[in-house]
Design an enzyme around this catalytic site. Structure first.
Site, PDB file in Angstrom:
ATOM      1  N   LYS A  13       0.843  -1.206   0.000  1.00  0.00           N
ATOM      2  CA  LYS A  13       0.000   0.000   0.000  1.00  0.00           C
ATOM      3  C   LYS A  13       0.881   1.260   0.000  1.00  0.00           C
ATOM      4  CE  LYS A  13      -2.103  -1.214   3.889  1.00  0.00           C
ATOM      5  NZ  LYS A  13      -1.405  -2.498   4.181  1.00  0.00           N
ATOM      6  N   ARG A  88     -10.070   0.438   8.567  1.00  0.00           N
ATOM      7  CA  ARG A  88      -9.637  -0.935   8.859  1.00  0.00           C
ATOM      8  C   ARG A  88     -10.712  -1.720   9.580  1.00  0.00           C
ATOM      9  NH1 ARG A  88      -3.748   0.215   8.876  1.00  0.00           N
ATOM     10  NH2 ARG A  88      -2.699  -1.742   9.207  1.00  0.00           N
ATOM     11  N   ARG A 122      11.789  -5.678   5.292  1.00  0.00           N
ATOM     12  CA  ARG A 122      11.529  -4.266   4.950  1.00  0.00           C
ATOM     13  C   ARG A 122      12.443  -3.323   5.730  1.00  0.00           C
ATOM     14  NH1 ARG A 122       5.582  -1.932   5.522  1.00  0.00           N
ATOM     15  NH2 ARG A 122       5.777  -2.868   7.576  1.00  0.00           N
ATOM     16  N   ARG A 153      11.068  -1.489  11.143  1.00  0.00           N
ATOM     17  CA  ARG A 153       9.947  -1.112  12.003  1.00  0.00           C
ATOM     18  C   ARG A 153       9.816  -2.046  13.202  1.00  0.00           C
ATOM     19  NH1 ARG A 153       4.752   0.121   8.248  1.00  0.00           N
ATOM     20  NH2 ARG A 153       3.760  -1.160   9.844  1.00  0.00           N
ATOM     21  N   ARG A 164      -0.672  -9.290  13.267  1.00  0.00           N
ATOM     22  CA  ARG A 164      -1.246  -8.265  12.365  1.00  0.00           C
ATOM     23  C   ARG A 164      -2.048  -8.941  11.249  1.00  0.00           C
ATOM     24  NH1 ARG A 164       4.056  -5.459  10.766  1.00  0.00           N
ATOM     25  NH2 ARG A 164       2.801  -4.314   9.258  1.00  0.00           N
TER      26      ARG A 164
END
Ligand code: AP5
Ligand code: MG
Length: 206
Positions: A13, A88, A122, A153, A164
């Site tokens: 996203k 969400r 990431r 992160r 998640r």
């Protein structure tokens, strides 16, 4: 254009929002980035949100709805918005209908088994917001775009990523049906190179 990017954690996203928001000339509004800025600035909201984020859970609806209501009232949102990470939950989607109903929703679909590697690998730039995968970096600590330090992160640890994904399937995936009911959603395949995903999104928006 008022646009939403929907998709599981790691779907791309944020990666796609950079290119699409500049083409459409609308601000890219990532609620995850806004929350992480509040955590960094140690605001009362940020400190309260951090507990949920570190646990891979959703921050309560009333906090997010107020945050987005305020952001969408800003002058740069007059031409529209590209929302990444909001709504969400169905409650957030209902609230958005009252604030500024979206024109289109793009659902970026990627199978769960691809997402763990994408997220554990990431690295993000705190200066230019670039997002990279370690497999594509010559120096995993340095942003190839602006030279700033890249970070991992806090919520990109395997245990948190699994949580998640669980939360996504339970609380966010029902929004696909919600927006199908409104005839506003297009699903694109996010399991292919980023340039191909971008082309599918732009084709869907034509
Ligand atoms: P948020 O920051 O929104 O995280 P997320 O939804 O889990 O999504 P990500 O940012 O992890 O993934 P992405 O889809 O942006 O993927 P990216 O482009 O980076 O939210 C974080 C937390 O904040 C939540 O858990 C929650 O606690 C809270 N929160 C936020 N919004 C909330 C809300 N509305 N309500 C309640 N709580 C909220 O790409 C990922 C990786 O894949 C990168 O390494 C990238 O290089 C790579 N990649 C991208 N595209 C491709 C491709 N096509 N092929 C291969 N690799 C690719
Ligand atoms: Mg993101």
């Amino acid at each position: 254009m008022k646009l939403i990017f929907l998709g599981p954690p790691g779907a791309g996203k944020g990666t796609q929002a950079l290119g699409v928001s500049s083409r459409l000339n609308v601000p890219h509004i990532s609620t995850g980035n806004m929350l992480r800025a509040a955590v960094r600035n140690e605001t009362p909201m940020g400190l309260a949100a951090k507990k949920f984020m570190d646990a891979g859970k959703l921050v309560p609806d009333e906090v997010l709805i107020e945050m987005v209501r305020e952001r969408l009232s800003m002058v740069d949102c007059k031409p529209g918005y590209l929302l990444d990470g909001f709504p969400r939950t169905v409650e957030q989607a209902e609230a958005l209908e009252q604030i500024a109903s979206p024109d289109r929703v793009i659902n970026i679909a990627v199978p769960d088994e691809c997402l763990l590697d994408r997220l554990t690998g990431r690295r993000v730039c705190g200066k230019c917001s670039g997002t990279f995968h370690i497999s594509k970096l010559t120096d995993p600590g340095v942003c190839p775009v602006c030279g700033w330090t890249l970070t991992h992160r806090d919520d990109d640890q395997p245990v948190t990523i699994r949580q998640r994904l669980k939360v996504y399937h339970e609380q966010t995936a029902p929004l696909i049906g919600y927006y199908e009911g409104k005839g506003k959603i297009t699903t694109v395949n996010g399991d292919c190179p980023p340039e191909e995903v971008l082309a599918s999104i732009l084709a869907a928006l034509e």
